[in-house]
Design a protein around this motif. Structure first.
Motif, mmCIF file in Angstrom:
data_model
loop_
_atom_site.group_PDB
_atom_site.id
_atom_site.type_symbol
_atom_site.label_atom_id
_atom_site.label_comp_id
_atom_site.label_asym_id
_atom_site.label_seq_id
_atom_site.Cartn_x
_atom_site.Cartn_y
_atom_site.Cartn_z
ATOM 1 N N ILE A 48 -21.172 -16.159 -56.440
ATOM 2 C CA ILE A 48 -20.272 -16.871 -55.533
ATOM 3 C C ILE A 48 -19.980 -18.279 -56.047
ATOM 4 N N TYR A 49 -21.007 -18.950 -56.546
ATOM 5 C CA TYR A 49 -20.846 -20.343 -56.955
ATOM 6 C C TYR A 49 -20.327 -20.508 -58.377
ATOM 7 N N CYS A 50 -20.467 -19.524 -59.219
ATOM 8 C CA CYS A 50 -20.044 -19.673 -60.623
ATOM 9 C C CYS A 50 -18.543 -19.957 -60.697
ATOM 10 N N PRO A 51 -18.149 -21.029 -61.399
ATOM 11 C CA PRO A 51 -16.722 -21.378 -61.466
ATOM 12 C C PRO A 51 -15.935 -20.549 -62.478
ATOM 13 N N GLU A 52 -16.611 -19.687 -63.222
ATOM 14 C CA GLU A 52 -15.955 -18.866 -64.246
ATOM 15 C C GLU A 52 -16.255 -17.387 -63.968
ATOM 16 N N PRO A 53 -15.516 -16.472 -64.606
ATOM 17 C CA PRO A 53 -15.861 -15.035 -64.465
ATOM 18 C C PRO A 53 -17.008 -14.682 -65.395
ATOM 19 N N ALA A 54 -18.154 -15.349 -65.193
ATOM 20 C CA ALA A 54 -19.238 -15.273 -66.170
ATOM 21 C C ALA A 54 -20.463 -14.518 -65.685
ATOM 22 N N ILE A 55 -20.483 -14.118 -64.420
ATOM 23 C CA ILE A 55 -21.644 -13.396 -63.903
ATOM 24 C C ILE A 55 -21.242 -11.956 -63.605
ATOM 25 N N ILE A 56 -22.016 -11.060 -64.155
ATOM 26 C CA ILE A 56 -21.728 -9.627 -64.061
ATOM 27 C C ILE A 56 -22.787 -8.981 -63.177
ATOM 28 N N LYS A 57 -22.346 -8.114 -62.278
ATOM 29 C CA LYS A 57 -23.305 -7.362 -61.462
ATOM 30 C C LYS A 57 -23.699 -6.096 -62.215
ATOM 31 N N ARG A 58 -24.987 -5.936 -62.434
ATOM 32 C CA ARG A 58 -25.493 -4.756 -63.135
ATOM 33 C C ARG A 58 -25.557 -3.551 -62.191
ATOM 34 N N ASP A 59 -25.709 -2.376 -62.759
ATOM 35 C CA ASP A 59 -25.798 -1.155 -61.952
ATOM 36 C C ASP A 59 -27.004 -1.162 -61.008
ATOM 37 N N ASP A 60 -28.059 -1.872 -61.385
ATOM 38 C CA ASP A 60 -29.250 -1.923 -60.522
ATOM 39 C C ASP A 60 -29.149 -3.018 -59.459
ATOM 40 N N GLY A 61 -27.974 -3.689 -59.352
ATOM 41 C CA GLY A 61 -27.769 -4.700 -58.326
ATOM 42 C C GLY A 61 -28.136 -6.107 -58.759
ATOM 43 N N LYS A 62 -28.782 -6.219 -59.900
ATOM 44 C CA LYS A 62 -29.140 -7.548 -60.398
ATOM 45 C C LYS A 62 -27.985 -8.080 -61.251
ATOM 46 N N ILE A 63 -28.168 -9.213 -61.886
ATOM 47 C CA ILE A 63 -27.036 -9.822 -62.587
ATOM 48 C C ILE A 63 -27.307 -10.004 -64.076
ATOM 49 N N ASP A 64 -26.210 -10.175 -64.783
ATOM 50 C CA ASP A 64 -26.251 -10.526 -66.208
ATOM 51 C C ASP A 64 -25.133 -11.541 -66.428
ATOM 52 N N PHE A 65 -25.034 -12.069 -67.613
ATOM 53 C CA PHE A 65 -24.014 -13.077 -67.902
ATOM 54 C C PHE A 65 -23.044 -12.573 -68.948
ATOM 55 N N ASP A 66 -21.789 -12.981 -68.821
ATOM 56 C CA ASP A 66 -20.800 -12.776 -69.874
ATOM 57 C C ASP A 66 -20.666 -14.116 -70.580
ATOM 58 N N TYR A 67 -21.325 -14.234 -71.721
ATOM 59 C CA TYR A 67 -21.387 -15.523 -72.400
ATOM 60 C C TYR A 67 -20.055 -15.936 -73.031
ATOM 61 N N ASP A 68 -19.080 -15.045 -73.073
ATOM 62 C CA ASP A 68 -17.742 -15.458 -73.519
ATOM 63 C C ASP A 68 -17.129 -16.445 -72.524
ATOM 64 N N TYR A 69 -17.532 -16.334 -71.252
ATOM 65 C CA TYR A 69 -16.919 -17.171 -70.212
ATOM 66 C C TYR A 69 -17.876 -18.187 -69.605
ATOM 67 N N CYS A 70 -19.160 -18.040 -69.829
ATOM 68 C CA CYS A 70 -20.135 -18.999 -69.293
ATOM 69 C C CYS A 70 -20.028 -20.311 -70.056
ATOM 70 N N LYS A 71 -19.837 -21.417 -69.319
ATOM 71 C CA LYS A 71 -19.738 -22.717 -69.980
ATOM 72 C C LYS A 71 -21.031 -23.522 -69.874
ATOM 73 N N GLY A 72 -22.077 -22.911 -69.318
ATOM 74 C CA GLY A 72 -23.378 -23.564 -69.297
ATOM 75 C C GLY A 72 -23.500 -24.703 -68.306
ATOM 76 N N CYS A 73 -22.734 -24.664 -67.235
ATOM 77 C CA CYS A 73 -22.735 -25.783 -66.281
ATOM 78 C C CYS A 73 -24.035 -25.873 -65.486
ATOM 79 N N GLY A 74 -24.727 -24.750 -65.314
ATOM 80 C CA GLY A 74 -26.018 -24.765 -64.621
ATOM 81 C C GLY A 74 -25.950 -24.602 -63.112
ATOM 82 N N ILE A 75 -24.752 -24.448 -62.552
ATOM 83 C CA ILE A 75 -24.626 -24.307 -61.096
ATOM 84 C C ILE A 75 -25.389 -23.080 -60.603
ATOM 85 N N CYS A 76 -25.300 -21.984 -61.328
ATOM 86 C CA CYS A 76 -25.992 -20.756 -60.917
ATOM 87 C C CYS A 76 -27.496 -20.995 -60.789
#
Ligand code: SF4
Ligand code: SF4
Length: 90
Positions: A48-76
Motif C-alpha cells: 500500500i505504501y510503496c510509491p513504485e510498482p515494486a512489491i509483488i504478492k507471492r502465491d503463498d500470500g507473502k511478498i517479494d520485490f521487483d528490483y527493476d522498480y524499487c528505488k530503495g526509499c525504505g518506506i516499506c
C-alpha cells in the motif's frame, strides 16, 4: 498572476495513466529492501505504501520485490508492522 504558456512538458511528471511502469527507477538505487519471509504475515501494508510498482504478492500470500522498480526509499521497511523488511546497501 501571469500565466506561462509552453508546448513541452517538464521532466519528472506523469503524463498519462500507467506510465510508471515505463520508468525503471531501480537503476539509480543505492540501497534495497530484503524481506524475512519468516516474519512476513502477508498484510500488504508495504504494498500500500510503496510509491513504485515494486512489491509483488507471492502465491503463498507473502511478498517479494521487483528490483527493476524499487528505488530503495525504505518506506516499506518503516511501515511493516512485523519488521520483516530490512534495508541493505547495494
Ligand atoms: S508489511 Fe511486512 S508483514 Fe506485511 S506483507 Fe509487507 S513485509 Fe509482509
Ligand atoms: S524501498 Fe521503496 S520503492 Fe522499494 S519496495 Fe520499499 S517502498 Fe517500494
Amino acid at each position: 498572476m501571469a500565466s506561462v504558456k509552453t508546448t513541452t512538458l517538464p521532466g519528472g511528471i506523469i503524463n498519462r495513466p500507467g506510465s510508471t511502469i515505463d520508468y525503471k527507477t531501480g537503476t539509480w538505487r543505492v540501497k534495497r529492501p530484503v524481506v524475512n519471509l519468516d516474519k512476513c504475515i502477508g498484510c500488504l501494508i508495504c504494498w500500500i505504501y510503496c510509491p513504485e510498482p515494486a512489491i509483488i504478492k507471492r502465491d503463498d500470500g507473502k511478498i517479494d520485490f521487483d528490483y527493476d522498480y524499487c528505488k530503495g526509499c525504505g518506506i516499506c521497511s518503516l511501515e511493516c508492522p512485523t519488521k520483516a523488511i530490512r534495508i541493505v546497501e547495494e
